[in-house]
Design an enzyme around this catalytic site. Structure first.
Site, PDB file in Angstrom:
ATOM      1  N   GLY A  86       0.844  -1.188   0.036  1.00 18.50           N
ATOM      2  CA  GLY A  86       0.178  -0.002  -0.009  1.00 18.50           C
ATOM      3  C   GLY A  86       0.735   1.238  -0.063  1.00 18.50           C
ATOM      4  O   GLY A  86       2.116   1.084  -0.407  1.00 18.50           O
ATOM      5  N   ARG A  87       0.402   2.226   0.387  1.00 20.99           N
ATOM      6  CA  ARG A  87       0.980   3.521   0.534  1.00 20.99           C
ATOM      7  C   ARG A  87       1.963   3.723   1.841  1.00 20.99           C
ATOM      8  O   ARG A  87       2.758   4.678   2.082  1.00 20.99           O
ATOM      9  CB  ARG A  87       0.393   4.626   0.148  1.00 20.99           C
ATOM     10  CG  ARG A  87       0.099   5.038  -1.561  1.00 20.99           C
ATOM     11  CD  ARG A  87      -0.670   6.064  -1.706  1.00 20.99           C
ATOM     12  NE  ARG A  87      -1.834   6.060  -1.122  1.00 20.99           N
ATOM     13  CZ  ARG A  87      -2.417   6.995  -0.231  1.00 20.99           C
ATOM     14  NH1 ARG A  87      -1.577   7.981   0.228  1.00 20.99           N
ATOM     15  NH2 ARG A  87      -3.571   6.886   0.456  1.00 20.99           N
ATOM     16  N   GLU A  90       5.620   3.875   2.045  1.00 22.27           N
ATOM     17  CA  GLU A  90       6.289   5.105   1.616  1.00 22.27           C
ATOM     18  C   GLU A  90       6.655   6.348   2.608  1.00 22.27           C
ATOM     19  O   GLU A  90       7.578   7.016   2.729  1.00 22.27           O
ATOM     20  CB  GLU A  90       5.557   5.958   0.419  1.00 22.27           C
ATOM     21  CG  GLU A  90       4.955   5.411  -0.820  1.00 22.27           C
ATOM     22  CD  GLU A  90       3.888   5.914  -1.531  1.00 22.27           C
ATOM     23  OE1 GLU A  90       3.780   7.146  -1.110  1.00 22.27           O
ATOM     24  OE2 GLU A  90       3.502   5.352  -2.438  1.00 22.27           O
ATOM     25  N   CYS A 116       4.658  -6.132  -2.018  1.00 23.41           N
ATOM     26  CA  CYS A 116       4.164  -4.937  -2.803  1.00 23.41           C
ATOM     27  C   CYS A 116       5.060  -4.218  -2.604  1.00 23.41           C
ATOM     28  O   CYS A 116       6.337  -4.003  -2.762  1.00 23.41           O
ATOM     29  CB  CYS A 116       2.766  -4.753  -2.472  1.00 23.41           C
ATOM     30  SG  CYS A 116       1.888  -3.799  -3.777  1.00 23.41           S
ATOM     31  N   HIS A 117       4.701  -2.824  -1.974  1.00 21.23           N
ATOM     32  CA  HIS A 117       5.553  -1.665  -1.677  1.00 21.23           C
ATOM     33  C   HIS A 117       6.119  -1.960  -0.597  1.00 21.23           C
ATOM     34  O   HIS A 117       7.085  -0.961   0.103  1.00 21.23           O
ATOM     35  CB  HIS A 117       4.560  -0.571  -1.826  1.00 21.23           C
ATOM     36  CG  HIS A 117       4.129   0.216  -3.139  1.00 21.23           C
ATOM     37  ND1 HIS A 117       3.210  -0.535  -3.614  1.00 21.23           N
ATOM     38  CD2 HIS A 117       4.492   1.048  -3.749  1.00 21.23           C
ATOM     39  CE1 HIS A 117       2.970  -0.082  -4.908  1.00 21.23           C
ATOM     40  NE2 HIS A 117       3.720   1.165  -4.877  1.00 21.23           N
ATOM     41  N   TYR A 137       6.336  -5.022  -6.024  1.00 20.02           N
ATOM     42  CA  TYR A 137       5.479  -4.808  -7.106  1.00 20.02           C
ATOM     43  C   TYR A 137       6.357  -4.115  -8.383  1.00 20.02           C
ATOM     44  O   TYR A 137       7.320  -3.282  -7.996  1.00 20.02           O
ATOM     45  CB  TYR A 137       4.454  -3.702  -6.323  1.00 20.02           C
ATOM     46  CG  TYR A 137       3.320  -3.122  -7.437  1.00 20.02           C
ATOM     47  CD1 TYR A 137       2.467  -3.911  -8.057  1.00 20.02           C
ATOM     48  CD2 TYR A 137       3.579  -1.855  -7.944  1.00 20.02           C
ATOM     49  CE1 TYR A 137       1.533  -3.355  -8.811  1.00 20.02           C
ATOM     50  CE2 TYR A 137       2.296  -1.288  -8.935  1.00 20.02           C
ATOM     51  CZ  TYR A 137       1.573  -2.061  -9.373  1.00 20.02           C
ATOM     52  OH  TYR A 137       0.707  -1.795 -10.449  1.00 20.02           O
TER      53      TYR A 137
END
Length: 190
Positions: A86-87, A90, A116-117, A137
Site C-alpha cells: 500500500g502507500r 512510503e 508489494c510496496h 510490485y
C-alpha cells in the site's frame, strides 16, 4: 515455543496485505503485533485493477487497530517481521525506528516478509540488502535496484530470510513461504 511476529505499517496500508497475514498468523497460534507510527485506528485502502485504467486504483478500506507505536517496539522480542504494501511503506520508511527494526531483522537473519510496496522499507537500509535478491510490485523495481538489491521478476521469491511478493494476489504463496522460513529458524534454534 510460540512464535511472535511483528507487522510494521501505517495508514493507507493495502487492506488484504495486512489483514491476510495478521489472521493467518493468528490461525497458526502465532502472536502477532501490528505497530504503526502512533498507536491508532489505521485506515486501510483497497487497491484494484480496473479495465481502461493504466495503474491500480485506490479506495478506502476497513479500519484496523494497531497494537503499539513503533517507538515502543523492541525488535529483539520478535521472531519474524512482515511489512505489507500500500502507500504506508512510503512514509513509515522515513522513521528512524522503522529503519532500526528492519536492520535488526536483516542483521540477525530473522525472517522478513515484504509484499508489494513493503520493499520500500528495506531500501532505506541498503547496506543490508546490497546483493540480495527480492521481488516487489513492479513500480518499486527502480528503488529496489537503486538500493543495490537484485530485482527478481517472479511474483514470489525467497532469498534466505527475505520472503518477497509482488502484490495481494500472491498472499497464499507468500504466507506459506514466510511460515516455512519461520519454521526453519525454529528448527535451527532447537
Amino acid at each position: 515455543m510460540s512464535k511472535k511476529v511483528l507487522i510494521l505499517s501505517g495508514d493507507a496500508v493495502e487492506a488484504l496485505e495486512i489483514f491476510y497475514p495478521y489472521y493467518r498468523c493468528l490461525e497458526e497460534d502465532i502472536e502477532c503485533v501490528i505497530a504503526s507510527p502512533t498507536k491508532k485506528k489505521l485506515q486501510t485502502v483497497v487497491h484494484d485493477f480496473i479495465s481502461g485504467v493504466e495503474t491500480y486504483t485506490e479506495k478506502p478500506g476497513y479500519l484496523l487497530d494497531s497494537h503499539a507505536s513503533i517507538d515502543d517496539i523492541s525488535p529483539e522480542e520478535f521472531d519474524g517481521l512482515i511489512i505489507p504494501g500500500g502507500r504506508a511503506p512510503e512514509y513509515i520508511r522515513m522513521n528512524p525506528k522503522v529503519q532500526e527494526i528492519a536492520a535488526h531483522f536483516l542483521l540477525e537473519n530473522k525472517p522478513i516478509g515484504v509484499i508489494c510496496h513493503g520493499s520500500l522499507v528495506l531500501t532505506t537500509v541498503r547496506q543490508y540488502v546490497q546483493g540480495r535478491e527480492m521481488t516487489a510490485y513492479t513500480a518499486c523495481r527502480p528503488e529496489v535496484e537503486a538500493s543495490g538489491a537484485v530485482y527478481i521478476e517472479d511474483p514470489l521469491y525467497v532469498d534466505g530470510n527475505i520472503v518477497s511478493g509482488h502484490a495481494w494476489p500472491d498472499l497464499p504463496g507468500f504466507m506459506k513461504a514466510f511460515f516455512k522460513v519461520l519454521t526453519v529458524e525454529e528448527a535451527a534454534s532447537v
